[in-house]
Each structure stands twice: as structure tokens, then as C-alpha cells.
Design a protein around this motif. Structure first.
Motif, mmCIF file in Angstrom:
data_model
loop_
_atom_site.group_PDB
_atom_site.id
_atom_site.type_symbol
_atom_site.label_atom_id
_atom_site.label_comp_id
_atom_site.label_asym_id
_atom_site.label_seq_id
_atom_site.Cartn_x
_atom_site.Cartn_y
_atom_site.Cartn_z
ATOM 1 N N THR A 1 18.612 7.779 -15.016
ATOM 2 C CA THR A 1 17.756 6.619 -14.810
ATOM 3 C C THR A 1 17.546 5.890 -16.121
ATOM 4 O O THR A 1 17.414 6.522 -17.185
ATOM 5 C CB THR A 1 16.390 7.053 -14.248
ATOM 6 N N LEU A 2 17.500 4.573 -16.044
ATOM 7 C CA LEU A 2 17.218 3.735 -17.211
ATOM 8 C C LEU A 2 15.941 2.946 -16.965
ATOM 9 O O LEU A 2 15.724 2.414 -15.887
ATOM 10 C CB LEU A 2 18.372 2.770 -17.474
ATOM 11 N N GLU A 3 15.092 2.890 -17.980
ATOM 12 C CA GLU A 3 13.914 2.027 -17.944
ATOM 13 C C GLU A 3 13.823 1.286 -19.273
ATOM 14 O O GLU A 3 14.210 1.814 -20.320
ATOM 15 C CB GLU A 3 12.641 2.829 -17.700
ATOM 16 N N ARG A 4 13.298 0.062 -19.208
ATOM 17 C CA ARG A 4 13.052 -0.678 -20.445
ATOM 18 C C ARG A 4 11.745 -1.453 -20.315
ATOM 19 O O ARG A 4 11.489 -2.069 -19.280
ATOM 20 C CB ARG A 4 14.195 -1.643 -20.760
ATOM 21 N N TYR A 5 10.916 -1.406 -21.358
ATOM 22 C CA TYR A 5 9.672 -2.155 -21.404
ATOM 23 C C TYR A 5 9.710 -3.134 -22.573
ATOM 24 O O TYR A 5 10.168 -2.786 -23.667
ATOM 25 C CB TYR A 5 8.468 -1.236 -21.626
ATOM 26 N N TYR A 6 9.201 -4.332 -22.347
ATOM 27 C CA TYR A 6 8.981 -5.307 -23.407
ATOM 28 C C TYR A 6 7.484 -5.598 -23.493
ATOM 29 O O TYR A 6 6.803 -5.691 -22.467
ATOM 30 C CB TYR A 6 9.674 -6.634 -23.093
ATOM 31 N N THR A 7 6.958 -5.756 -24.696
ATOM 32 C CA THR A 7 5.586 -6.228 -24.829
ATOM 33 C C THR A 7 5.537 -7.710 -24.479
ATOM 34 O O THR A 7 6.446 -8.476 -24.812
ATOM 35 C CB THR A 7 5.054 -6.021 -26.256
ATOM 36 N N ALA A 8 4.488 -8.113 -23.786
ATOM 37 C CA ALA A 8 4.328 -9.492 -23.335
ATOM 38 C C ALA A 8 2.842 -9.791 -23.225
ATOM 39 O O ALA A 8 2.016 -8.869 -23.224
ATOM 40 C CB ALA A 8 5.015 -9.689 -21.982
ATOM 41 N N PRO A 9 2.458 -11.053 -23.132
ATOM 42 C CA PRO A 9 1.037 -11.368 -22.970
ATOM 43 C C PRO A 9 0.551 -10.988 -21.573
ATOM 44 O O PRO A 9 1.331 -10.943 -20.621
ATOM 45 C CB PRO A 9 0.988 -12.884 -23.175
ATOM 46 N N SER A 10 -0.731 -10.709 -21.457
ATOM 47 C CA SER A 10 -1.341 -10.460 -20.154
ATOM 48 C C SER A 10 -1.927 -11.759 -19.616
ATOM 49 O O SER A 10 -1.952 -12.783 -20.313
ATOM 50 C CB SER A 10 -2.456 -9.420 -20.292
ATOM 51 N N PHE A 11 -2.408 -11.745 -18.401
ATOM 52 C CA PHE A 11 -3.066 -12.929 -17.856
ATOM 53 C C PHE A 11 -4.279 -13.300 -18.694
ATOM 54 O O PHE A 11 -4.650 -14.470 -18.778
ATOM 55 C CB PHE A 11 -3.487 -12.680 -16.404
ATOM 56 N N ASN A 12 -4.909 -12.307 -19.300
ATOM 57 C CA ASN A 12 -6.106 -12.571 -20.092
ATOM 58 C C ASN A 12 -5.797 -13.161 -21.459
ATOM 59 O O ASN A 12 -6.621 -13.880 -22.029
ATOM 60 C CB ASN A 12 -6.908 -11.271 -20.261
ATOM 61 N N THR A 13 -4.624 -12.868 -22.005
ATOM 62 C CA THR A 13 -4.296 -13.325 -23.369
ATOM 63 C C THR A 13 -3.268 -14.440 -23.406
ATOM 64 O O THR A 13 -3.100 -15.085 -24.445
ATOM 65 C CB THR A 13 -3.774 -12.146 -24.211
ATOM 66 N N ALA A 14 -2.568 -14.676 -22.305
ATOM 67 C CA ALA A 14 -1.506 -15.691 -22.286
ATOM 68 C C ALA A 14 -2.088 -17.097 -22.361
ATOM 69 O O ALA A 14 -3.227 -17.346 -21.964
ATOM 70 C CB ALA A 14 -0.657 -15.547 -21.034
ATOM 71 N N THR A 15 -1.309 -18.004 -22.883
ATOM 72 C CA THR A 15 -1.692 -19.413 -22.947
ATOM 73 C C THR A 15 -0.602 -20.272 -22.305
ATOM 74 O O THR A 15 0.541 -19.833 -22.145
ATOM 75 C CB THR A 15 -1.905 -19.871 -24.400
ATOM 76 N N ASN A 16 -0.976 -21.480 -21.932
ATOM 77 C CA ASN A 16 -0.007 -22.476 -21.435
ATOM 78 C C ASN A 16 0.805 -22.000 -20.240
ATOM 79 O O ASN A 16 1.986 -22.310 -20.109
ATOM 80 C CB ASN A 16 0.940 -22.896 -22.571
ATOM 81 N N GLY A 17 0.189 -21.194 -19.382
ATOM 82 C CA GLY A 17 0.872 -20.767 -18.171
ATOM 83 C C GLY A 17 1.959 -19.744 -18.382
ATOM 84 O O GLY A 17 2.788 -19.526 -17.475
ATOM 85 N N GLU A 18 1.991 -19.090 -19.544
ATOM 86 C CA GLU A 18 3.066 -18.129 -19.812
ATOM 87 C C GLU A 18 3.025 -16.934 -18.864
ATOM 88 O O GLU A 18 4.076 -16.424 -18.463
ATOM 89 C CB GLU A 18 2.998 -17.650 -21.258
ATOM 90 N N ALA A 19 1.826 -16.476 -18.502
ATOM 91 C CA ALA A 19 1.736 -15.310 -17.618
ATOM 92 C C ALA A 19 2.322 -15.623 -16.242
ATOM 93 O O ALA A 19 3.053 -14.814 -15.667
ATOM 94 C CB ALA A 19 0.290 -14.856 -17.489
ATOM 95 N N GLU A 20 2.010 -16.807 -15.722
ATOM 96 C CA GLU A 20 2.567 -17.195 -14.428
ATOM 97 C C GLU A 20 4.087 -17.347 -14.511
ATOM 98 O O GLU A 20 4.809 -16.985 -13.570
ATOM 99 C CB GLU A 20 1.932 -18.505 -13.954
ATOM 100 N N ALA A 21 4.571 -17.870 -15.618
ATOM 101 C CA ALA A 21 6.021 -17.990 -15.801
ATOM 102 C C ALA A 21 6.668 -16.609 -15.856
ATOM 103 O O ALA A 21 7.755 -16.394 -15.285
ATOM 104 C CB ALA A 21 6.336 -18.774 -17.070
ATOM 105 N N MET A 22 6.017 -15.644 -16.521
ATOM 106 C CA MET A 22 6.535 -14.280 -16.558
ATOM 107 C C MET A 22 6.516 -13.656 -15.162
ATOM 108 O O MET A 22 7.442 -12.929 -14.773
ATOM 109 C CB MET A 22 5.696 -13.429 -17.519
ATOM 110 N N GLN A 23 5.470 -13.922 -14.400
ATOM 111 C CA GLN A 23 5.366 -13.400 -13.048
ATOM 112 C C GLN A 23 6.518 -13.897 -12.189
ATOM 113 O O GLN A 23 7.152 -13.128 -11.455
ATOM 114 C CB GLN A 23 4.027 -13.832 -12.440
ATOM 115 N N LEU A 24 6.830 -15.176 -12.284
ATOM 116 C CA LEU A 24 7.928 -15.740 -11.506
ATOM 117 C C LEU A 24 9.284 -15.267 -12.021
ATOM 118 O O LEU A 24 10.215 -15.037 -11.242
ATOM 119 C CB LEU A 24 7.843 -17.265 -11.521
#
Length: 508
Positions: A315-338
Motif C-alpha cells: 500500500t502507498l499513502e502520501r500526505y501533503y501539508t495544506a491550509p485548513s478551512f480555518n486558516t485558508a484565505t481566498n477560497g483556497e480550502a474550497e479549491a482544495m476540496q474540489l
């Protein structure tokens, strides 16, 4: 009897708009969305109803209520700082009652990992009014269900009961918010329970061990690198004094959110809250924004290899650090969700099509975005090798999908399909009072607002193709990642001497 509990990892989140978790902080993948029915008409009617209720007098709490066209929930604050959210749903005479404390595993003192989850267990031990071990039995005798769960940022307790039992639930929950009693023997017994829980959920599950080591590698300074259940070496040393100190520091009305959904009136919930929780004084030492070590900007990708004889498929897994809904700006969290939905959230996604359908390198493949945390979010990939395919080849295919999105973006069709799916999930979740209670409670306990929750659909609609491409280029960089390989290893089977037995003997 030990307290029932779940350990939730908000980082294993597939649909960032709705908490959907396995009963473990170490499950390989987030669980699928429950099947629900719901309509926009119901939501609009409910919103109109709540707007009308918001205009009625609610004593001193009325000033805290604001209204908007999409408002579903009543929101206010008692004089002692307790936040209250009420979402009426009168289709069945039942209610869900939840108390969310703004404290989780990431708030623990150094060397005391697991104390948040440990106290969650101990909260079922009783008060002067309720004997040890009787809390859940009382709820069951009243025909209800109860449980609790711990995550990195929150600890929550809930009951689902007939609506006429709500006063009793509020009385009992307020009682243990202020009057918990812990006997030394109960603490020692429950410590054995959580140690066994760690052994069964983590130590005996190679995928859980991999994820634990990946999280420890992903975060350098931030306490998200410590497992919610705790490190065994530290769990063994947790004491009654540690639990009481954690309880006194964090469990207070001004560090909590009360959420009630179901067949209720906001005025009645507020009245009951004043009669129960309202009698508990605020703790002046708590309630300010939580301050945690900042995670430095990553400079090098990390890799974790775990070989284990209990593994069936690589099995392979990979994690990237990214902003959360609480810390994201300019709609970045919604863009990550999509982005997560387009790249890997279904069997029509890019990852699945490439790895499973076209190349046949994997038997399962997905991607996900986790944005519910107070501080940092994550974006992740997951794949199970098919046959003898190598994880290195699977990883190369995942990288190719990422590079394609960064270079050329996503299509209009993909984006619209992703928006439709995500918004539909929000609508369906609004048809479940338990999902509503989770959504509002988790959001308010991690720095967001009711207005923020109820504007999610509009924010998703506003995301453009270039926004999705931009977050992929910004956050899906290898230096921001940890990649984990879970590799089968042949078991060391005891060898039997092939020589024949001596005369008259039997070879076993």
C-alpha cells in the motif's frame, strides 16, 4: 466499565463539509457517506422558520442572534460564555444533544500524550449525583444512545434521546462538566483500557502504524505529530492528577459549544441551558485563542517504509501539508476540496481511472482533502497495489496525475461535476440531525462561525478552474509531503525437521 468512545482523526476527511469518520483515528480510509435523503425545499422552509424564530424575544440572548437568507441555526451565548446552537427538525420526536470542548490531543502538555482521550473515558465515571459507571446505563434506560470522541482539536460528548428526555440529558451533562469525581482505582482500571485500545487499534494494525509514523514525520514542530491516543510510553504514566489538571484547565462553559438538533424550540433549549449549564461559572483562565507551536515551512520531502508480515497487499499513502478551512484565505480550502473530488474522490476520478482502469497497477486508488482542523489541513493519496505491481510504479503514476493538473488544470466539466457532488453532500447532510450537530459543533469548536458553515455552498460555487490549478501548484509540492510504503514481509514460519522419526515414534 470503561467509557465508550471514538477517536476521530479529522485529518482523514474525505468530504470536508461533513465529518464522516471511522470509529478510529487510525483507519486506513475515511468511511463513505451514509445514504440520506433530502431536498432543497426542506432546507428553505427550515431556514424561513428559523428566521421567524430569530425575530422572537429570547431574553438577553436575542442580541447575539443574526439572520441571513440561508440561516438554518439559532446561535447565541450565555452570560458564562457557553455558546449555543439550535437547529430545529420536527420530522421525528427525537433530539441530538452534544457538548463540544475546545480542547484535543494537540493541546496536551509535553510528555502527557493521550490525556485528552483518557479524560474522555474518565468522564463516564460519575459525580456525586451519578454513581461511577452509571451514566450510559441511565441514558440507555431512558431509551437513548450516548457516546463521546476525541480528535486533535476537540473533545465531544453526545446523546440521542426522545425530546422529552432532553432536560435530563442537559442536567446530567452539565453536572459532569463541573462535578466529575475520580477514584484512584477507576483511573488505574481505565488506564489499562486505553492501553489495550492502543494495542488493538494501532499496534495490531500495520496500516495504523504506518499512518502514525507518517504523521510523526509530516509535522516537525506542530503537536499534530503526536497520535491522538498517545504514545504507549507516556500513556503508562498518566495519573489521576494529570486527568484532574486537564479537566480543571479546559472543561468550562466558556470553552464549550452546546449543540441541540431535532424536535426542539430555540427558546426552550435556551431556558434549559440557563437552568443547567448557566449555573456553572466561567473559567477566566480558558477561552482565549489556543496558541500552539508554528510549523516551519517544509524544505525536504520525507519517506516512511514499514515492512510487516501481517500485510496482505503493498500500500502507498502520501500526505501533503495544506491550509485548513480555518486558516485558508481566498477560497483556497474550497479549491482544495474540489481538487480532491476531481483527482480521487470517486471511481470516475483521475487517479482511479489511471491506476485501476487504464494501467491496472492498483486495485484501489483515491485522493482526499482534510480541512476540518483548527490549524493545518492535509491533502492525501492512497493506493493498493494490484498483483505484483511495484509501489514505485504506482507512485510515478500518481505524480503524473499531479503534474498534469499543475500544467494544464482541470476541465470545466470536471469542475462543475465536482461542485454538484459537494453541494449535494451538503444538502443530504442537512437532512440528518446528527450530521447537522456534528457540522455546526465541529466548525464552531475549531474557529469558524455559523455564517461560515451556512455559506459553504456559495463559496464552492465561486471556485474557478484557475483556483483549483493554483492550489495544486502551490501545495502539492514534494517538499511538503511524506510518502509511506506499507510492504508485505514473509512471516518467519517455524521450520520442521524433515528427518523421519525414530522407530516407534510419531512426528508431530
Amino acid at each position: 466499565m470503561g467509557g465508550k468512545s471514538y477517536i476521530f482523526s479529522d485529518s482523514l476527511q474525505k468530504d470536508a463539509g461533513l465529518p464522516m469518520f471511522q470509529a478510529s483515528s487510525y483507519g486506513t480510509q475515511p468511511c463513505s457517506t451514509p445514504s440520506r435523503s433530502g431536498t432543497l425545499t426542506k432546507i428553505k422552509l427550515l431556514g424561513a422558520l428559523l428566521m421567524a424564530l430569530a425575530l422572537s424575544p429570547l431574553d438577553t440572548l436575542a442580541a447575539a442572534q443574526t439572520s441571513s437568507p440561508a440561516r438554518l441555526a439559532y446561535h447565541g451565548t450565555l452570560d458564562n460564555g457557553l455558546e449555543i446552537v439550535v437547529v430545529p427538525d420536527r420530522r421525528a420526536p427525537v433530539v441530538t444533544h452534544m457538548v463540544w470542548y475546545k480542547v484535543g490531543a494537540a493541546d496536551e502538555p509535553l510528555g502527557k500524550s493521550g490525556i485528552a482521550h483518557f479524560l474522555e473515558h474518565l468522564m463516564f465515571k460519575g459525580t456525586d449525583k451519578i454513581p461511577a459507571g452509571e451514566y450510559s446505563k441511565i441514558v440507555a434506560r431512558l431509551g437513548g444512545q450516548d457516546n463521546a470522541f476525541t480528535a486533535q482539536d476537540i473533545t465531544a460528548y453526545f446523546q440521542r434521546v426522545a425530546k422529552d428526555k432532553l432536560p435530563k440529558m442537559m442536567e446530567m451533562e452539565a453536572d459532569r462538566m463541573a462535578n466529575l469525581k475520580l477514584a484512584e482505582n477507576d483511573v488505574l482500571t481505565e488506564r489499562k483500557v486505553i492501553l489495550e485500545e492502543r494495542r488493538s487499534r494501532v499496534d495490531n494494525d500495520p496500516s495504523s502504524l504506518l499512518q502514525e509514523q507518517m504523521m510523526a514525520s509530516l509535522y516537525t514542530a506542530h503537536p499534530y505529530h503526536t497520535p491522538i491516543i498517545g504514545w504507549e510510553t507516556e500513556m503508562k504514566g498518566l495519573t489521576r492528577e494529570d486527568a484532574i489538571a486537564h479537566y480543571k484547565k479546559w472543561y468550562a462553559p466558556n470553552n464549550a459549544v452546546l449543540v441541540v438538533t431535532g424536535d426542539v424550540e430555540p427558546e426552550e433549549v435556551v431556558r434549559l441551558a440557563k437552568e443547567t449549564y448557566g449555573k456553572i461559572p466561567a473559567n477566566p483562565a480558558v477561552g482565549a485563542p489556543r496558541k500552539r507551536p508554528s510549523e516551519p515551512e517544509p524544505v525536504a520531502e520525507k519517506r516512511v517504509l514499514l515492512r510487516d508480515g501481517r500485510v496482505g497487499k503493498a500500500t502507498l499513502e502520501r500526505y501533503y501539508t495544506a491550509p485548513s478551512f480555518n486558516t485558508a484565505t481566498n477560497g483556497e480550502a474550497e479549491a482544495m476540496q474540489l481538487l480532491g473530488r476531481i483527482v480521487g474522490a470517486s471511481n470516475t476520478s483521475r487517479i482511479y481511472n489511471k491506476l485501476v482502469r487504464e494501467e491496472k497497477k492498483a486495485s484501489a486508488a483515491s485522493a482526499w482533502y482534510s480541512g476540518l482542523a483548527l490549524d493545518n489541513g492535509r491533502f492525501g493519496f492512497y493506493a493498493v497495489a494490484a498483483g505484483d505491481n511495484k509501489l514505485e510504479d504506482i507512485e510515478a503514476s500518481i505524480d503524473a496525475v499531479i503534474d498534469e493538473v499543475i500544467r494544464n488544470g482541470v476541465t470545466d466539466e470536471e469542475l462543475e461535476r465536482a461542485k454538484t457532488s459537494e453541494i449535494a453532500n451538503l444538502v443530504y447532510s442537512s437532512d440528518s440531525q446528527q450530521s447537522l450537530a456534528h457540522t455546526y459543533g465541529w466548525s464552531l469548536a475549531t474557529g469558524r462561525t455559523v455564517d461560515d458553515v451556512e455559506a459553504r455552498s456559495e463559496r464552492l460555487k465561486a471556485v474557478k478552474r484557475e483556483d483549483v490549478q493554483a492550489v495544486a501548484a502551490k501545495y502539492l509540492k514534494r517538499k511538503r509531503s511524506v510518502t509511506g510504503y506499507l510492504i508485505p514481509e514473509p512471516s518467519q514460519v517455524a521450520k520442521v525437521d524433515p528427518r523421519p522419526a525414530s522407530a516407534g515414534g510419531t512426528l508431530h
